[in-house]
Design an enzyme around this catalytic site. Sequence first.
Site, PDB file in Angstrom:
ATOM      1  N   HIS A 118       0.836  -1.190   0.000  1.00  0.00           N
ATOM      2  CA  HIS A 118       0.000   0.000   0.000  1.00  0.00           C
ATOM      3  C   HIS A 118       0.876   1.248   0.000  1.00  0.00           C
ATOM      4  O   HIS A 118       1.978   1.246   0.512  1.00  0.00           O
ATOM      5  CB  HIS A 118      -0.979   0.013   1.174  1.00  0.00           C
ATOM      6  CG  HIS A 118      -0.365  -0.205   2.516  1.00  0.00           C
ATOM      7  ND1 HIS A 118       0.112  -1.430   2.951  1.00  0.00           N
ATOM      8  CD2 HIS A 118      -0.145   0.649   3.545  1.00  0.00           C
ATOM      9  CE1 HIS A 118       0.583  -1.315   4.177  1.00  0.00           C
ATOM     10  NE2 HIS A 118       0.444  -0.056   4.569  1.00  0.00           N
ATOM     11  N   HIS A 120       0.960   5.215   1.057  1.00  0.00           N
ATOM     12  CA  HIS A 120       0.363   6.268   1.876  1.00  0.00           C
ATOM     13  C   HIS A 120       0.522   7.587   1.126  1.00  0.00           C
ATOM     14  O   HIS A 120       1.620   7.915   0.680  1.00  0.00           O
ATOM     15  CB  HIS A 120       1.103   6.424   3.208  1.00  0.00           C
ATOM     16  CG  HIS A 120       1.087   5.222   4.087  1.00  0.00           C
ATOM     17  ND1 HIS A 120       0.222   5.101   5.154  1.00  0.00           N
ATOM     18  CD2 HIS A 120       1.833   4.094   4.077  1.00  0.00           C
ATOM     19  CE1 HIS A 120       0.448   3.950   5.764  1.00  0.00           C
ATOM     20  NE2 HIS A 120       1.426   3.320   5.131  1.00  0.00           N
TER      21      HIS A 120
END
Length: 132
Positions: A118, A120
């Site tokens: 992922h 950010h």
Amino acid sequence: MAQSEKEAALAAVPVDDDAPTIFDKIIKKEIPSTIVYEDDKVLAFRDISPQAPTHIQVIPKVKDGLSGLSKAEERHVEILGRLLYVAKLVAKQEKLDDGYRVVINDGKDGCQSVYHIHVHVIGGRQMNWPPG
């Protein structure tokens, strides 16, 4: 008391590359999230423990063995590029015109707490250097 990101990362157990994570439940809409962007390959949603006024997670909908950046292979080039491009789209949508930070945590020492790659997108305030 809420667990810190570092504590969460230290407590996280790396899983098999394709084992389900909390992000899989978010993708399947089994748990609520505030989605800010979605297409056929990527989902972006607000972080539940924001580190800045704007803190968004950008994730691939299909993990394909990509539990972290250190697991990347040449076959992942397209989705890695897509994650970064969507990070830029989300930053623009969120009006982070004065700048923002893009972060990928990898592994325990990198403070990764969910083993589903992922990105950010963090902004809305002045960032500091060096980070962490």
